[in-house]
Design an enzyme around this catalytic site. Structure first.
Site, PDB file in Angstrom:
ATOM      1  N   ASP A 101       0.810  -1.220   0.000  1.00 54.05           N
ATOM      2  CA  ASP A 101       0.000   0.000   0.000  1.00 54.05           C
ATOM      3  C   ASP A 101       0.842   1.269   0.000  1.00 54.05           C
ATOM      4  O   ASP A 101       0.394   2.315   0.460  1.00 54.05           O
ATOM      5  CB  ASP A 101      -0.922   0.003   1.213  1.00 54.05           C
ATOM      6  N   GLU A 123      -0.879  -8.797  -1.415  1.00 56.11           N
ATOM      7  CA  GLU A 123      -1.388  -8.253  -0.158  1.00 56.11           C
ATOM      8  C   GLU A 123      -2.575  -7.342  -0.432  1.00 56.11           C
ATOM      9  O   GLU A 123      -2.709  -6.248   0.112  1.00 56.11           O
ATOM     10  CB  GLU A 123      -0.301  -7.515   0.627  1.00 56.11           C
ATOM     11  N   GLU A 137      -1.884   5.071   3.267  1.00 61.44           N
ATOM     12  CA  GLU A 137      -1.940   3.687   2.806  1.00 61.44           C
ATOM     13  C   GLU A 137      -3.359   3.209   2.506  1.00 61.44           C
ATOM     14  O   GLU A 137      -3.570   2.439   1.555  1.00 61.44           O
ATOM     15  CB  GLU A 137      -1.283   2.765   3.838  1.00 61.44           C
ATOM     16  N   HIS A 216       6.783   4.071  13.396  1.00 62.16           N
ATOM     17  CA  HIS A 216       7.267   4.942  12.324  1.00 62.16           C
ATOM     18  C   HIS A 216       6.165   5.527  11.453  1.00 62.16           C
ATOM     19  O   HIS A 216       6.444   6.285  10.533  1.00 62.16           O
ATOM     20  CB  HIS A 216       8.193   4.143  11.405  1.00 62.16           C
ATOM     21  N   ARG A 218       3.328   7.494   9.445  1.00 66.16           N
ATOM     22  CA  ARG A 218       3.159   8.917   9.159  1.00 66.16           C
ATOM     23  C   ARG A 218       2.035   9.538   9.990  1.00 66.16           C
ATOM     24  O   ARG A 218       2.156  10.661  10.481  1.00 66.16           O
ATOM     25  CB  ARG A 218       2.879   9.112   7.663  1.00 66.16           C
ATOM     26  N   HIS A 250      13.475   4.270  13.265  1.00 62.54           N
ATOM     27  CA  HIS A 250      13.396   4.611  11.846  1.00 62.54           C
ATOM     28  C   HIS A 250      14.216   5.866  11.580  1.00 62.54           C
ATOM     29  O   HIS A 250      14.301   6.762  12.418  1.00 62.54           O
ATOM     30  CB  HIS A 250      11.934   4.843  11.468  1.00 62.54           C
TER      31      HIS A 250
END
Length: 378
Positions: A101, A123, A137, A216, A218, A250
């Protein structure tokens, strides 16, 4: 839609570290039967992606190196779309394989549509039902579902999600998730040959349990990630003599600026650089508990039977919640501490949660995917 003769016509698109991990088994499954797909790398992740390509021995024909510092989603999307469209024209592919994604996957699928190249989505069908969580995503995978010709769903629930959106049933194949293929391969074939890790050996010598943390996403940048970190700090202090928290941080500056000021001074929290995939699998196997916002880690932990606390507002992998191995606590400091405390102090609760499951796959997903692509339904 079956490919027929796929020799030299298949492209596999990789943009990020998780895509590399999850597509490695597919590349190997093709190679096992004598088909050499062309691997293209967008470079959406730069520092994180190149080491994993080397570690997993993924050889690419082109790296577009599209990452720029402080890039916006709009700028990245435009660069991926234009460059992948040009790559498809030049290499005359018949099938483009995308995974997951990411912005790389979504824009590459759109490029395939523009260039009349069939798209296979690995997926497929994961949904939270919230357009902005996870961001971006959720909308990326909805877009790919509109564009793809083949949909490889990891679970029956993912298939149902696609059917509800009008995807024809004949284009959907429930195959499991290839991350389990990668996980089992590393566990069964690579770990024994690795040199001992000094940090893990030190923790074992002290008789402490490991809590693995990743974070991590967003949508968590800012106050949510700070709240997660405060919960991790409180947990570390509450169990200062019995646990060690390992947090591979990250490289994104938005993650670094929240994590390090809050956690770097806590003596039983080990902030590390991103780990190799094999080393990360080793840490997972040694962990008592995992606290994460990663989708792939949720799937891996379910396969290994390691309880997981999911620090996200929404979850598209509710299968793990339903079997009990996962619990969604959100970016809530108090819920993180309370749920972790329960698992670390109540052995009965822990044993009921720590049960391995094949809900996300049995380690043979890539073989099924390749057979379906080639029209071999044996």
């Amino acid at each position: 839609m079956m490919l027929g003769d796929p020799m030299h016509t298949i492209g596999i698109l990789i943009g990020t570290r998780p895509e590399a991990i999850k597509l490695m088994p597919v590349i190997r499954a093709f190679e096992h039967i004598g088909v050499n797909p062309k691997v293209f790398v967008t470079g959406q992740h730069r520092e994180l992606l190149e080491p994993i390509l080397s570690e997993l021995n993924i050889v690419h024909v082109e790296n577009l190196r599209l990452m720029e510092d402080d890039q916006s989603l709009g700028d990245l999307s435009a660069r991926v779309l234009a460059r992948v469209q040009e790559v498809l024209r030049r290499h005359q592919l018949h099938l483009l394989v995308v995974q997951g994604d990411t912005t790389s996957a979504a824009m590459s699928a759109l490029a395939g549509f523009y260039e009349n190249v069939s798209v296979a989505h690995i997926e497929a069908g994961l949904r939270t039902g919230s357009r902005r969580n996870p961001f971006p995503e959720e909308m990326n995978r909805r877009l790919i579902a509109c564009l793809a010709d083949l949909h490889f769903a990891p679970t029956t629930q993912a298939r149902e999600n696609l059917l509800k959106e009008g995807v024809p049933s004949g284009r959907i194949h429930v195959v499991g998730n290839t991350v389990i293929d990668a996980l089992f391969y590393v566990r069964d074939h690579l770990l024994d040959s690795m040199a001992p890790d000094p940090l893990l050996e030190q923790i074992a010598a002290r008789g402490r349990q490991i809590v693995l943390v990743t974070g991590h996403r967003r949508e968590s940048f800012g106050t949510d990630l700070a709240s997660i970190c405060r919960g991790i700090r409180e947990l570390a202090n509450a169990f200062s003599s019995s646990i060690e928290i390992i947090y591979p941080v990250h490289l994104n500056p938005n993650v670094q600026r929240e994590v390090r000021p809050i956690l770097s001074s806590v003596t039983n929290i080990r902030l590390t650089e991103p780990l190799s995939y094999a080393r990360f699998v080793e840490v997972m196997l040694r962990s008592k508990l995992i606290i994460t916002d990663s989708g792939g880690v949720q799937e891996e932990a379910a396969a290994l039977g390691i309880p997981v606390l999911v620090t996200r507002q929404t979850c598209e992998r509710l299968e793990a919640v339903e079997i009990g191995v996962s619990e969604v606590v959100g970016p809530d400091k108090n819920k993180i501490v309370e749920a972790a405390y329960r698992l670390l102090t109540d052995e009965h609760v822990y044993r009921n949660r720590a049960v391995p499951s094949a809900v996300f796959g049995d380690g043979h997903s890539a073989e099924r995917i390749v057979q379906i692509m080639l029209g071999d339904r044996r």
